[in-house]
Motif scaffolding. Structure first.
Motif, short mmCIF file in Angstrom:
data_model
loop_
_atom_site.label_atom_id
_atom_site.label_comp_id
_atom_site.label_asym_id
_atom_site.label_seq_id
_atom_site.Cartn_x
_atom_site.Cartn_y
_atom_site.Cartn_z
N SER A 52 4.32 -9.08 -64.85
CA SER A 52 5.55 -9.96 -64.96
C SER A 52 6.06 -9.60 -65.23
CB SER A 52 5.13 -11.46 -65.66
OG SER A 52 4.64 -11.51 -66.66
N CYS A 53 7.68 -10.22 -64.64
CA CYS A 53 9.00 -9.58 -65.94
C CYS A 53 8.86 -9.94 -66.92
CB CYS A 53 9.86 -10.16 -64.98
SG CYS A 53 12.02 -9.74 -65.69
N GLU A 54 9.30 -8.82 -68.11
CA GLU A 54 8.64 -9.42 -69.43
C GLU A 54 10.04 -10.26 -70.32
OE1 GLU A 54 6.16 -9.39 -71.63
OE2 GLU A 54 7.97 -8.04 -72.85
N SER A 55 11.52 -10.76 -68.99
CA SER A 55 12.70 -11.26 -69.53
C SER A 55 12.39 -12.47 -69.18
CB SER A 55 13.89 -10.46 -68.66
OG SER A 55 13.96 -8.91 -69.45
N CYS A 56 11.78 -12.51 -67.42
CA CYS A 56 12.53 -14.43 -67.24
C CYS A 56 11.16 -14.83 -67.32
CB CYS A 56 13.30 -14.69 -66.16
SG CYS A 56 12.36 -13.29 -64.61
N LYS A 57 9.46 -13.58 -67.26
CA LYS A 57 8.95 -13.93 -66.90
C LYS A 57 7.47 -14.19 -65.18
CE LYS A 57 8.13 -14.06 -71.87
NZ LYS A 57 7.60 -12.87 -72.24
N ILE A 92 11.40 -4.99 -64.72
CA ILE A 92 12.13 -5.74 -64.80
C ILE A 92 12.51 -5.69 -63.95
CG2 ILE A 92 13.57 -3.70 -65.86
CD1 ILE A 92 15.66 -5.71 -67.01
N CYS A 93 12.37 -7.57 -63.35
CA CYS A 93 13.35 -8.00 -62.14
C CYS A 93 14.20 -7.46 -61.47
CB CYS A 93 13.01 -9.41 -61.74
SG CYS A 93 14.03 -10.84 -62.46
N GLU A 94 15.34 -7.89 -60.22
CA GLU A 94 16.21 -7.33 -60.06
C GLU A 94 17.69 -8.70 -60.82
OE1 GLU A 94 17.76 -4.82 -58.22
OE2 GLU A 94 15.99 -3.82 -58.73
N SER A 95 16.91 -9.66 -60.26
CA SER A 95 18.16 -10.48 -61.34
C SER A 95 17.93 -10.66 -62.83
CB SER A 95 17.33 -12.69 -61.28
OG SER A 95 16.53 -12.31 -61.02
N CYS A 96 17.38 -9.92 -63.46
CA CYS A 96 17.24 -9.80 -64.10
C CYS A 96 18.16 -7.82 -65.27
CB CYS A 96 15.80 -9.79 -65.50
SG CYS A 96 15.09 -11.45 -65.86
N LEU A 97 17.68 -7.22 -63.88
CA LEU A 97 18.61 -6.77 -64.14
C LEU A 97 20.15 -6.01 -63.96
CD1 LEU A 97 17.31 -3.33 -64.13
CD2 LEU A 97 16.86 -3.11 -61.68
ZN LIG Z 1 12.87 -11.10 -64.58
#
Ligand SMILES: [Zn+2]
Length: 269
Positions: free
Chosen positions: A157-162, A183-188
């Motif tokens: 999963s994306c570490e930042s937003c889970k 890392i997902c696009e929105s967190c990126l």
């Molecule tokens: Zn994310």
């Protein structure tokens, strides 16, 4: 106690003077050790053909009498598995050499690592028996090696937003080599590490499809006894290979001679 006996895999052998070898082993009970094999070039009896690279041996050693800080002395070896099928195959030899160099570079002397030893011995045995394709085995070895070493890539999963991998809308997800996580696009977009020249991501990273990440997750976490069931499409294989073979040298922080050789082989054959 002035000596010990353990199972060991030979990582490196260097000639020393006219008669001796300096040998580094990955051992079952003491981790990585460096020993001196005196008169090894002559003593066929004591070292019965067992001093080949990545051969599996039962070794006997003793500590030097006068100087406890001196090199451990290898007194006898007994070959348990020479992995003959690896030696007759150039690609298999290249993979095994890469795995051995990883252990050699990564491990501190005499730091006991039974899980790493088991993984190394298991992978050599599977490579020798051809139960799994060498390419899949190479992915399995690399990802598990990093996990055991405490650098397990975070790819579920994306570490930042889970956000779980399945819930990320894009087909491809950015993997950050430095952080070892996806890392997902929105967190990126939010991150301060905006890439240069429109590369759109952390400075050290690459895009990998979700399908490949799922397969890597599976080979990292499934029971090793089921490893022979793993199938990778050629596309997933290429992606997984690019990811792991970028991730590992990045963290080791140096160029690996054996990986260079493996890549040359892939290009030429
Ligand atoms: Zn994310």
């Amino acid at each position: 106690m002035s000596g010990f006996s353990t199972q060991a895999i030979l990582l490196r052998k260097i000639e020393y003077g006219d008669h001796d070898y300096i040998i580094t082993f990955m051992t079952q009970t003491l981790g990585k050790i460096t020993v001196i094999a005196k008169n090894a070039k002559k003593s066929v009896k004591r070292f019965s053909g067992a001093l080949d690279l990545f051969s599996l041996n039962r070794i006997q050693c003793r500590y030097p009498k006068k100087n406890r800080d001196g090199l451990i002395i290898l007194t006898q070896t007994e070959l348990e598995n020479g992995f003959v099928n690896i030696r007759y195959d150039l690609f298999k030899t290249a993979y095994a050499s890469y795995w051995a160099e990883l252990v050699y570079l990564w491990l501190e002397e005499e730091k006991v690592q039974p899980a790493l030893y088991d993984l190394f011995a298991f992978s050599l045995d599977m490579l020798n028996r051809s139960d799994i394709s060498p390419q899949v085995l190479n992915l399995l070895y690399q990802i598990r090696f990093m996990s055991i070493s405490g650098f397990s890539p975070s790819i579920e999963s994306c570490e930042s937003c889970k956000t779980h991998l399945d819930a990320i809308p894009q087909k491809n997800v950015r993997f950050d080599l430095k952080e070892g996580k996806i890392i997902c696009e929105s967190c990126l977009k939010k991150t301060a590490f905006q890439g240069q020249a429109g590369s759109g991501g952390p400075r050290h990273g690459l895009y990998v499809s979700k399908g490949t990440l799922k397969q890597l997750f599976w080979i990292n976490n499934s029971d090793l006894k089921r490893a022979d069931r793993i199938k990778f499409s050629p596309f997933a294989m290429a992606e997984g290979q690019a990811l792991m073979e970028s991730f590992i040298p990045f963290h080791i922080g140096r160029e690996m001679r054996t990986l260079k050789f493996l890549n040359r082989l892939r290009r030429e054959i």
